[in-house]
Design a protein around this motif. Structure first.
Motif, PDB file in Angstrom:
ATOM      1  N   LEU A  45      17.282   6.220   2.856  1.00  0.00           N
ATOM      2  CA  LEU A  45      16.308   5.464   2.286  1.00  0.00           C
ATOM      3  C   LEU A  45      16.759   4.301   1.186  1.00  0.00           C
ATOM      4  CD1 LEU A  45      13.932   8.551   1.845  1.00  0.00           C
ATOM      5  CD2 LEU A  45      13.894   6.989   3.851  1.00  0.00           C
ATOM      6  N   ILE A  46      17.033   3.523   1.497  1.00  0.00           N
ATOM      7  CA  ILE A  46      17.703   2.253   0.545  1.00  0.00           C
ATOM      8  C   ILE A  46      16.510   1.432   0.340  1.00  0.00           C
ATOM      9  CG2 ILE A  46      20.117   2.701   1.244  1.00  0.00           C
ATOM     10  CD1 ILE A  46      19.881   0.136   2.782  1.00  0.00           C
ATOM     11  N   ASP A  47      15.490   1.253   0.772  1.00  0.00           N
ATOM     12  CA  ASP A  47      14.512   0.355   0.438  1.00  0.00           C
ATOM     13  C   ASP A  47      13.395   0.813  -0.166  1.00  0.00           C
ATOM     14  OD1 ASP A  47      13.745  -2.329   0.466  1.00  0.00           O
ATOM     15  OD2 ASP A  47      13.049  -2.376   2.669  1.00  0.00           O
ATOM     16  N   LEU A  48      13.429   1.707  -0.927  1.00  0.00           N
ATOM     17  CA  LEU A  48      12.145   2.147  -1.583  1.00  0.00           C
ATOM     18  C   LEU A  48      12.096   1.235  -2.987  1.00  0.00           C
ATOM     19  CD1 LEU A  48      13.011   6.038  -1.769  1.00  0.00           C
ATOM     20  CD2 LEU A  48      11.403   4.605  -0.201  1.00  0.00           C
ATOM     21  N   PRO A  49      10.452   1.025  -3.157  1.00  0.00           N
ATOM     22  CA  PRO A  49      10.075   0.282  -4.239  1.00  0.00           C
ATOM     23  C   PRO A  49      10.609   0.785  -5.548  1.00  0.00           C
ATOM     24  CG  PRO A  49       8.230   1.273  -3.247  1.00  0.00           C
ATOM     25  CD  PRO A  49       9.323   1.666  -2.456  1.00  0.00           C
ATOM     26  N   ALA A  50      10.773  -0.137  -6.410  1.00  0.00           N
ATOM     27  CA  ALA A  50      11.351   0.287  -7.761  1.00  0.00           C
ATOM     28  C   ALA A  50      10.002   0.749  -8.684  1.00  0.00           C
ATOM     29  CB  ALA A  50      12.226  -0.681  -8.399  1.00  0.00           C
ATOM     30  N   LEU A  51      10.254   1.807  -9.514  1.00  0.00           N
ATOM     31  CA  LEU A  51       9.257   2.043 -10.387  1.00  0.00           C
ATOM     32  C   LEU A  51       9.294   1.085 -11.745  1.00  0.00           C
ATOM     33  CD1 LEU A  51       9.039   5.904 -10.019  1.00  0.00           C
ATOM     34  CD2 LEU A  51       7.578   4.331  -8.763  1.00  0.00           C
ATOM     35  N   VAL A  52       7.956   0.798 -12.034  1.00  0.00           N
ATOM     36  CA  VAL A  52       7.875   0.254 -13.375  1.00  0.00           C
ATOM     37  C   VAL A  52       7.458   0.977 -14.583  1.00  0.00           C
ATOM     38  CG1 VAL A  52       6.866  -1.847 -14.756  1.00  0.00           C
ATOM     39  CG2 VAL A  52       7.615  -2.234 -12.380  1.00  0.00           C
ATOM     40  N   GLU A  53       8.108   1.605 -15.624  1.00  0.00           N
ATOM     41  CA  GLU A  53       7.775   2.602 -16.214  1.00  0.00           C
ATOM     42  C   GLU A  53       6.576   2.324 -17.112  1.00  0.00           C
ATOM     43  OE1 GLU A  53       9.018   5.645 -16.752  1.00  0.00           O
ATOM     44  OE2 GLU A  53      10.360   5.271 -15.305  1.00  0.00           O
ATOM     45  N   ASP A  54       6.021   1.053 -17.164  1.00  0.00           N
ATOM     46  CA  ASP A  54       4.859   0.612 -17.888  1.00  0.00           C
ATOM     47  C   ASP A  54       3.760   1.078 -16.914  1.00  0.00           C
ATOM     48  OD1 ASP A  54       6.374  -0.234 -20.080  1.00  0.00           O
ATOM     49  OD2 ASP A  54       6.207  -2.383 -19.359  1.00  0.00           O
ATOM     50  N   GLU A  55       3.905   1.009 -15.666  1.00  0.00           N
ATOM     51  CA  GLU A  55       2.706   1.490 -14.810  1.00  0.00           C
ATOM     52  C   GLU A  55       2.539   2.996 -14.333  1.00  0.00           C
ATOM     53  OE1 GLU A  55       3.818  -0.733 -11.135  1.00  0.00           O
ATOM     54  OE2 GLU A  55       3.152  -2.563 -12.194  1.00  0.00           O
ATOM     55  N   LEU A  56       3.437   3.637 -15.127  1.00  0.00           N
ATOM     56  CA  LEU A  56       3.211   5.028 -14.869  1.00  0.00           C
ATOM     57  C   LEU A  56       2.774   5.813 -15.934  1.00  0.00           C
ATOM     58  CD1 LEU A  56       7.023   5.719 -13.570  1.00  0.00           C
ATOM     59  CD2 LEU A  56       4.777   5.539 -12.337  1.00  0.00           C
ATOM     60  N   GLU A  57       2.053   6.799 -15.954  1.00  0.00           N
ATOM     61  CA  GLU A  57       1.346   7.787 -16.759  1.00  0.00           C
ATOM     62  C   GLU A  57       2.026   9.126 -16.649  1.00  0.00           C
ATOM     63  OE1 GLU A  57      -3.064   9.531 -17.350  1.00  0.00           O
ATOM     64  OE2 GLU A  57      -3.045   7.434 -17.943  1.00  0.00           O
ATOM     65  N   LEU A  71       4.718   5.469  -2.813  1.00  0.00           N
ATOM     66  CA  LEU A  71       4.518   4.299  -3.055  1.00  0.00           C
ATOM     67  C   LEU A  71       5.223   3.239  -1.658  1.00  0.00           C
ATOM     68  CD1 LEU A  71       4.985   3.422  -6.919  1.00  0.00           C
ATOM     69  CD2 LEU A  71       2.841   3.301  -5.487  1.00  0.00           C
ATOM     70  N   ASP A  72       6.185   3.654  -1.246  1.00  0.00           N
ATOM     71  CA  ASP A  72       6.500   2.915   0.167  1.00  0.00           C
ATOM     72  C   ASP A  72       5.651   3.055   1.417  1.00  0.00           C
ATOM     73  OD1 ASP A  72       8.639   1.639   1.452  1.00  0.00           O
ATOM     74  OD2 ASP A  72       9.060   3.520   2.261  1.00  0.00           O
ATOM     75  N   VAL A  73       5.112   4.288   1.369  1.00  0.00           N
ATOM     76  CA  VAL A  73       4.209   4.680   2.309  1.00  0.00           C
ATOM     77  C   VAL A  73       2.688   3.760   2.096  1.00  0.00           C
ATOM     78  CG1 VAL A  73       2.759   6.303   3.343  1.00  0.00           C
ATOM     79  CG2 VAL A  73       5.037   6.797   2.926  1.00  0.00           C
ATOM     80  N   ALA A  74       2.413   3.684   0.760  1.00  0.00           N
ATOM     81  CA  ALA A  74       1.194   3.209   0.664  1.00  0.00           C
ATOM     82  C   ALA A  74       1.316   1.645   0.495  1.00  0.00           C
ATOM     83  CB  ALA A  74       0.845   3.391  -0.926  1.00  0.00           C
ATOM     84  N   TYR A  75       2.466   1.143   0.335  1.00  0.00           N
ATOM     85  CA  TYR A  75       2.846  -0.276   0.607  1.00  0.00           C
ATOM     86  C   TYR A  75       2.974  -0.953   2.011  1.00  0.00           C
ATOM     87  CZ  TYR A  75       2.996  -0.815  -4.548  1.00  0.00           C
ATOM     88  OH  TYR A  75       2.910  -0.770  -6.162  1.00  0.00           O
ATOM     89  N   LYS A  76       3.774  -0.008   2.711  1.00  0.00           N
ATOM     90  CA  LYS A  76       4.129  -0.476   4.032  1.00  0.00           C
ATOM     91  C   LYS A  76       3.247   0.254   5.200  1.00  0.00           C
ATOM     92  CE  LYS A  76       8.926  -1.508   2.734  1.00  0.00           C
ATOM     93  NZ  LYS A  76      10.270  -0.993   2.956  1.00  0.00           N
ATOM     94  N   GLY A  77       2.857   1.217   4.761  1.00  0.00           N
ATOM     95  CA  GLY A  77       1.767   2.084   5.917  1.00  0.00           C
ATOM     96  C   GLY A  77       2.697   2.633   6.748  1.00  0.00           C
TER      97      GLY A  77
END
Length: 164
Positions: free
Chosen positions: A43-55, A110-116
């Motif tokens: 799994l090398i193409d997973l989206p990066a997390l932006v810490e500002d978008e996380l709670e 997030l990968d599943v949500a973005y790419k389906g």
């Protein structure tokens, strides 16, 4: 600094930064959405997390373990604000490990949500299920062949089957 690629190590992730003289074939994929995870080679193409978008919240865990889980707040609840995806991780007693695992799970979701259906996570899961079904089918075929062989041996050894 000399060398083709400079490695930056932070927790379980390996981030790549290419030097200016690196040929295009040796450069890692461009863009902020690609993070190479050291533990999961597939799994090398997973989206990066932006810490500002996380709670992030720390709550008390539940389940077996008694006082060790009921009195410590080591369960991590991670919410991705733009999508509303919530991940709860209480796999270990360590808050740090739970935080890392919660982020890994969040990246997969997030990968599943973005790419389906085209996400790496779902593709790997489908491939695994197909391999499992193929293995089960072959095992059933072998069992059927053994059963037929035993029936043929039993039929040949009956007293009325003397052929000369």
């Amino acid at each position: 600094m000399s060398g083709l690629v400079l490695f930056l190590r932070r927790s379980s992730r390996v981030l790549w930064r290419a030097s200016p003289g690196v040929p295009p074939l040796l450069r890692p994929p461009a863009g902020p959405t690609c993070v190479v995870t050291a533990g999961k080679k597939d799994l090398i193409d997973l989206p990066a997390l932006v810490e500002d978008e996380l709670e992030e919240q720390f709550v008390r865990g539940s389940g077996p373990g008694g006082q060790a889980t009921n009195k410590t707040s080591n369960c991590v609840v991670l919410k991705h604000i733009p999508t509303g995806i919530v991940v709860k991780c209480h796999q270990t007693r360590s808050v740090d490990i739970n935080r890392k695992r919660a982020r890994d799970i969040m990246r997969e979701k997030l990968d599943v949500a973005y790419k389906g259906e085209l996400s790496d996570v779902l593709v790997k899961k489908k491939e695994s299920m197909q391999r499992k079904q193929e293995k089960r089918r072959k095992a059933n075929e072998n069992l059927e062949r053994k059963r037929q062989f035993k029936e043929a041996l039993a039929a040949d050894s009956k007293p009325g089957n003397d052929t000369v």
